[in-house]
Write an enzyme that holds these catalytic residues in place. Structure first.
Site, short mmCIF file in Angstrom:
data_model
loop_
_atom_site.label_atom_id
_atom_site.label_comp_id
_atom_site.label_asym_id
_atom_site.label_seq_id
_atom_site.Cartn_x
_atom_site.Cartn_y
_atom_site.Cartn_z
N HIS A 1 0.83 -1.22 0.00
CA HIS A 1 0.00 0.00 0.00
C HIS A 1 0.86 1.26 0.00
O HIS A 1 0.42 2.31 0.45
CB HIS A 1 -0.95 0.04 1.20
CG HIS A 1 -1.68 -1.25 1.43
ND1 HIS A 1 -2.91 -1.52 0.89
CD2 HIS A 1 -1.31 -2.36 2.12
CE1 HIS A 1 -3.29 -2.75 1.27
NE2 HIS A 1 -2.34 -3.28 2.00
N SER A 48 14.79 21.39 -16.51
CA SER A 48 13.59 22.17 -16.80
C SER A 48 14.02 23.48 -17.43
O SER A 48 15.06 24.04 -17.08
CB SER A 48 12.83 22.42 -15.50
OG SER A 48 12.01 23.56 -15.63
#
Ligand code: ARG
Length: 459
Positions: free
Chosen positions: A158, A279
């Site tokens: 999980h 970026s």
């Protein structure tokens, strides 16, 4: 070059110009040329052996086809949309080159069995390459697993800390996923290796052909049993796309983990600069573009599987022009699977593990809680009761803001008198992983054995 349509005999009006371009496949199916030529050489050889062509005609055809292949490979072949597809382009060029013998090549066959044969020959060769690309990635994973066999990290369920594991064990999980992919692709190759040639348009041919002989020349296991099935079956394409989709799903899961692990928040691993980009606006960024793109490409390959299934759904026997649409999804699936496997295998050896960050993370989140429960069971407590005791201890730690290993013996004994000072061995991360010492377990000793077995399978 003859631009007259090879099938124009019964037509009075020329093809509408847009329809001509719309129905043509030569722009993409020219990729099948070497296999089309291989199939034609085998076909001509069989025809001559059966006395359907003369030896001289056969030799002229083979010589002509070889010259055409050389021209194609050298980039000097003029593909023509008017000639619709790779098959008719090559046949027309052959007739231009050798004359009447070229017009005899198509005796006893149809483009329907021809194209089905070409695609199988092409995919068969690609499967060999894909399998070796899978193997290459598996080798890289085994090497990384060996390097990091003792590296502790938190294992998740999980995406919540579950139990400590080793990074090597995690890499070997990826190895197993790929092992099944390799087997699936090999399996797809066994059903693919059946020859449609001889089915002709759909019913077979009235010439005394020898399909076993042609199959042998082309390395097929046998001729297809039923002519209708032979020209219409594209199961092999769907099977490949399904196997490719599962493989891409695996690569996507692996990519997702690399993306998470390389984030500043996890900082478990560092990807090499060569596999990341920056970026244009944020100067601090180093983005895991390669795994992200692979994750994205998985969607595209799943799309090809659905496209092929939908293409075949509801098609009546035998060949329909719909089938021309099988090629682009197949080609694109092959290209993207190969590219993804290559770049993944290149990227893996350059992964660096940030050992401290991984160990620190494993210490958070009560990763050794199960070990404490198992300890209590060994001391005679029933597992359900032990589970309860440890649950309460964890709740206490959460309140106190510490880990189980930070509690003193007195504090621990408040939850169960069965706890002694030997408890601390089982609360350590190294003790926890080392204890899972059976086949398939995360203990470094077991990971090393798994690596040894994996290497034996790879060789
Ligand atoms: N270009 C066609 C294809 O890819 C070849 C077979 C054409 N057969 C036909 N009957 N029109 O399927």
């Amino acid at each position: 070059m003859t631009d007259k349509k090879l099938w124009a005999g019964r037509f009075a009006a020329p093809t509408d110009a847009f329809v001509e371009a719309f129905t043509a496949s030569v722009e993409f199916d020219q990729r099948l040329a070497p296999y089309d030529i291989q199939g034609s050489i085998a076909h001509a050889t069989m025809l001559a052996r059966q006395g359907i062509l003369s030896d001289a005609e056969r030799d002229a055809i083979i010589g002509g086809l070889e010259r055409i292949l050389a021209r194609i490979e050298a980039g000097g072949f003029q593909w023509s949309v008017e000639l619709e597809d790779v098959h008719m382009n090559i046949e027309a060029a052959l007739t231009d080159d050798i004359g009447i013998a070229g017009k005899k090549l198509h005796t006893g066959r149809s483009r329907n069995d021809q194209v089905a044969t070409d695609v199988r020959l092409w995919l068969r060769a690609e499967l060999v390459e894909i399998r070796s690309a899978v193997r290459r990635l598996q080798h890289a994973l085994v090497d990384l697993a060996e390097r990091e066999a003792d590296t502790i990290m938190p294992g998740f369920t999980h995406l919540q800390t579950a139990q400590p594991i080793t990074f090597g064990h995690h890499m070997m999980a990826w190895f197993e996923m790929l092992e099944r992919d390799h087997a699936r692709i090999a399996d797809c190759g066994t059903r693919l290796n059946v020859m449609p040639l001889g089915a002709a348009a759909l019913a077979g041919t009235s010439y005394p052909i020898d399909r076993d002989y042609t199959a042998g020349l082309l390395g097929f296991d046998r001729p297809a049993e039923n002519s209708l099935d032979a020209v219409s079956d594209r199961d092999f394409a769907i099977e490949f796309a399904a196997a490719a989709s599962i493989l891409m799903m695996h690569l996507s899961r692996m990519s997702e983990e690399l993306i998470i692990w390389s984030s500043a928040q996890f900082h478990f691993i560092t990807l090499s600069d060569s596999f990341c980009t920056g970026s244009s606006i944020m100067p601090q960024k180093k983005n895991p573009d390669v795994p992200e793109l692979i994750r994205g490409k998985s969607g595209r390959v799943f799309g090809h599987l659905v496209a092929l299934l939908t293409l075949m759904k509801s098609q009546p026997l035998a060949y329909n022009k719909d089938n021309q649409e099988d090629k682009e999804p197949l080609f694109d699936a092959v290209d993207n699977v190969k590219g993804s496997l290559k770049v993944f295998a290149d990227m893996v050896p350059a992964i660096t593990c940030n050992h401290d960050a991984m160990r620190q993370a494993a210490m958070k989140g009560f990763a050794t809680a199960t070990d404490l429960a198992d300890y209590l069971v060994r001391k005679g407590t029933a597992f359900r009761d032990a589970h309860e005791v440890v649950g309460k201890s964890v709740a206490y730690c959460i309140q106190k803001g510490c880990d189980l290993a930070d509690l003193g013996l007195d504090e621990l004994r408040r939850f169960s008198p069965a706890i002694d000072d030997d408890v601390f061995d089982c609360l350590t991360l190294d003790g926890s992983v080392a204890a899972r010492d059976h086949i398939g377990g995360t203990a470094p000793a077991q990971v090393r054995k798994a690596i040894e077995r994996a290497r034996a399978r790879l060789d």
